[in-house]
Motif scaffolding. Structure first.
Motif, PDB file in Angstrom:
ATOM      1  N   SER A  45      71.412  40.222  62.492  1.00 54.40           N
ATOM      2  CA  SER A  45      72.644  39.574  62.935  1.00 54.40           C
ATOM      3  C   SER A  45      73.850  40.386  62.472  1.00 54.40           C
ATOM      4  N   ASP A  46      73.698  41.121  61.372  1.00 47.89           N
ATOM      5  CA  ASP A  46      74.787  41.966  60.907  1.00 47.89           C
ATOM      6  C   ASP A  46      74.981  43.142  61.854  1.00 47.89           C
ATOM      7  N   ALA A  47      73.876  43.654  62.399  1.00 47.19           N
ATOM      8  CA  ALA A  47      73.973  44.836  63.230  1.00 47.19           C
ATOM      9  C   ALA A  47      74.708  44.577  64.539  1.00 47.19           C
ATOM     10  N   GLY A  48      74.590  43.362  65.083  1.00 47.56           N
ATOM     11  CA  GLY A  48      75.306  43.045  66.327  1.00 47.56           C
ATOM     12  C   GLY A  48      74.802  43.815  67.525  1.00 47.56           C
ATOM     13  N   TRP A  49      73.474  43.939  67.655  1.00 53.02           N
ATOM     14  CA  TRP A  49      72.927  44.700  68.776  1.00 53.02           C
ATOM     15  C   TRP A  49      73.169  44.046  70.118  1.00 53.02           C
ATOM     16  N   ARG A  50      73.081  42.701  70.128  1.00 51.74           N
ATOM     17  CA  ARG A  50      73.249  42.003  71.407  1.00 51.74           C
ATOM     18  C   ARG A  50      74.640  42.284  71.979  1.00 51.74           C
ATOM     19  N   THR A  51      75.669  42.206  71.106  1.00 48.65           N
ATOM     20  CA  THR A  51      77.035  42.509  71.538  1.00 48.65           C
ATOM     21  C   THR A  51      77.098  43.922  72.091  1.00 48.65           C
ATOM     22  N   PHE A  52      76.454  44.841  71.366  1.00 42.88           N
ATOM     23  CA  PHE A  52      76.461  46.241  71.751  1.00 42.88           C
ATOM     24  C   PHE A  52      75.862  46.429  73.142  1.00 42.88           C
ATOM     25  N   LEU A  53      74.706  45.778  73.399  1.00 44.38           N
ATOM     26  CA  LEU A  53      74.043  45.920  74.702  1.00 44.38           C
ATOM     27  C   LEU A  53      74.889  45.327  75.827  1.00 44.38           C
ATOM     28  N   THR A  54      75.554  44.197  75.543  1.00 43.11           N
ATOM     29  CA  THR A  54      76.421  43.584  76.559  1.00 43.11           C
ATOM     30  C   THR A  54      77.581  44.514  76.902  1.00 43.11           C
ATOM     31  N   GLN A  55      78.128  45.152  75.845  1.00 41.11           N
ATOM     32  CA  GLN A  55      79.233  46.086  76.088  1.00 41.11           C
ATOM     33  C   GLN A  55      78.774  47.278  76.916  1.00 41.11           C
ATOM     34  N   MET A  56      77.563  47.779  76.613  1.00 44.07           N
ATOM     35  CA  MET A  56      77.015  48.912  77.362  1.00 44.07           C
ATOM     36  C   MET A  56      76.902  48.549  78.838  1.00 44.07           C
ATOM     37  N   GLU A  57      76.485  47.300  79.082  1.00 39.01           N
ATOM     38  CA  GLU A  57      76.235  46.855  80.449  1.00 39.01           C
ATOM     39  C   GLU A  57      77.519  46.893  81.284  1.00 39.01           C
ATOM     40  N   TYR A  58      78.591  46.287  80.735  1.00 41.98           N
ATOM     41  CA  TYR A  58      79.797  46.241  81.582  1.00 41.98           C
ATOM     42  C   TYR A  58      80.529  47.577  81.615  1.00 41.98           C
TER      43      TYR A  58
END
Ligand code: ZN
Length: 449
Positions: free
Chosen positions: A343-356
């Motif tokens: 949860s500290d790494a924030g991968w999900r946020t990162f992947l969402t940003q990559m997508e858009y």
């Protein structure tokens, strides 16, 4: 074609806002009213659906309809044909304070839209759950309003929300308000459609503007730079197929001790106030400390956001194809010890940003199913099975640590070579991305471009 269809490109800008005391009061009135209306809509939702059924079964008889005369013609008022539901039930007749002249009428409309989209979200993604009531003590409070535009509107004119200059914004009911832009505004006939005002518990105000335009906001970059596969893992934030590693910044861990100390002090002040039966609102030192804790939380969040934004932009700008693994398939959060790191790494946020961002810059981003990406050898395609498998802690049977991958297939060009485990995985991820683009995609694959 209507004007609405032409505006296909969207872009959001967010900036800090510095309201005066008078403006802050008006903003709070709108925040509170928006939350109240949202909660009322939600509380009424079950009776609303009953009323809707009633309207279908027993429509209101014609002699109860109300009429209005327009150009000599008598027309029935649409609202009077049905029993009121939704926003029509929450009127100023019933709650007189909603008739306050400081309340923005479009705020009500936008709140209803948010409420409806919360239900839509529930229908589409069942896991998201039914809409929840908004608490008064949430750390982020927000309301939205829309701009009323005239023909030929720009960012600076003919709109109810507009920039007066580079550091002042015009907002309905608020008037001229000081803002701080962090980057130049786009120059492509953009107009402001909605504004969302946010208040954070550390006392800061932000406004996000949704801009729309008939021209793209970002120049699409030329293709033909190298493709890349990325493996997200715990020791590093990511490892790419060229062998580059990006360290995991672990911002939360760095601030954890400081945060714990502050929260301990806060708890002491809280207990003392309760013991002396004082209202927490009147405890100045408690409030000061609470704001300190809130700003430290915000600091960690800002650091993390800035890191993922910089990294995702750099990856998308430099590569025309980026392949990553779909984290939902990985199920890593099940492991409790790893949960904080993840949860500290924030991968999900990162992947969402990559997508858009991939869509914005005209690049391709593929999320693949991570099955076998760790166990497969990228050179020969051999998959380790049974006691050969490598786990998070390495392979005990062959006495290897968790950093290395060794292929024991005798026909492999890399037979008995020591390879970096994560680089091997990221090369497999890239291979899987290629096969997904060629049409051999498993159902868990997501392609955005
Ligand atoms: Zn091999």
């Amino acid at each position: 074609m209507s004007r609405k269809n032409k505006m296909e490109f969207c872009f959001a800008v967010r900036m800090r806002m510095f309201p005066s005391h008078r403006q802050e009061k008006i903003l709070w009135k709108n925040l509170n009213a928006s939350r109240f209306v949202y909660n009322q809509l939600l509380a009424n939702s079950y009776t609303d659906s009953a009323i809707n059924k009633l309207n279908k079964l027993y429509p209101i008889p014609k002699n109860y309809w109300k009429y209005r005369t327009v150009k000599g013609k008598k027309t029935a008022i649409a609202k009077s044909k049905k029993r009121a539901v939704g926003l029509d039930r929450i009127t100023a007749d019933r709650y007189p304070w909603l008739g306050d002249k400081d309340l923005d009428s479009l705020m009500f409309y936008n709140t209803e839209l948010h409420y409806q989209s919360a239900w839509q979200m529930f229908r589409k993604v069942h896991r998201s759950g039914i809409p929840k009531f908004k608490r008064k003590d949430r750390s982020v409070q927000s309301y939205s309003t829309s701009a009323i535009r005239q023909k030929g509107a720009t960012l600076y004119a003919k709109s109810s929300i507009k920039f007066l200059d580079n550091c002042h914004l015009q907002l309905p009911k608020i008037g001229r308000i000081k803002v701080k832009l962090t980057r130049p505004l786009p120059k492509n006939n953009a107009v402001i459609t909605t504004a969302t005002v946010k208040h954070f518990s550390d006392g800061t105000w932000f406004v996000s503007l949704l801009l729309k335009s008939d021209q793209p906001f970002v120049k699409e970059l030329l293709l033909a730079t190298d493709p890349i596969g990325i493996d997200l893992n715990l020791t590093e934030f990511l490892v790419d197929s060229n062998g580059n590693k990006v360290d995991n910044p672990r911002y939360y861990r760095k601030s954890r001790k400081h945060l714990a100390r502050l929260q301990h002090k806060l708890a002491i002040k809280y207990r003392r106030a309760k013991k002396e039966k004082r209202n927490l609102r009147d405890c100045k030192n408690y409030q000061k400390l609470r704001q300190k804790v809130a700003s430290l939380h915000k600091h960690v969040l800002n650091q993390r956001n800035s890191f993922t934004h910089v990294l995702s932009t750099a990856l998308v700008k430099n590569h025309d194809l980026v392949v990553a693994e779909n984290l939902q398939g990985k199920n890593m959060i099940k492991n409790h010890a790893l949960a904080m790191s993840i949860s500290d790494a924030g991968w999900r946020t990162f992947l969402t940003q990559m997508e858009y961002k991939a869509k914005m810059y005209g690049k391709t981003f593929v999320e693949i199913d991570p099955k076998y990406t760790t166990q497969r050898c990228h050179a020969c395609g051999h998959i380790k099975k049974g006691k050969d498998r490598i786990s998070l802690s390495g392979n005990k049977a062959h006495q290897t640590d968790h950093f290395t991958y060794i292929c024991y297939n005798k026909e492999c060009p890399l037979y008995m070579h020591k390879q970096d485990r994560d680089v091997n995985a990221s090369k497999n991820i890239l291979d899987k991305g290629y096969s997904a683009l060629l049409g051999f995609a498993s159902p868990k694959t997501k392609i955005s471009r």
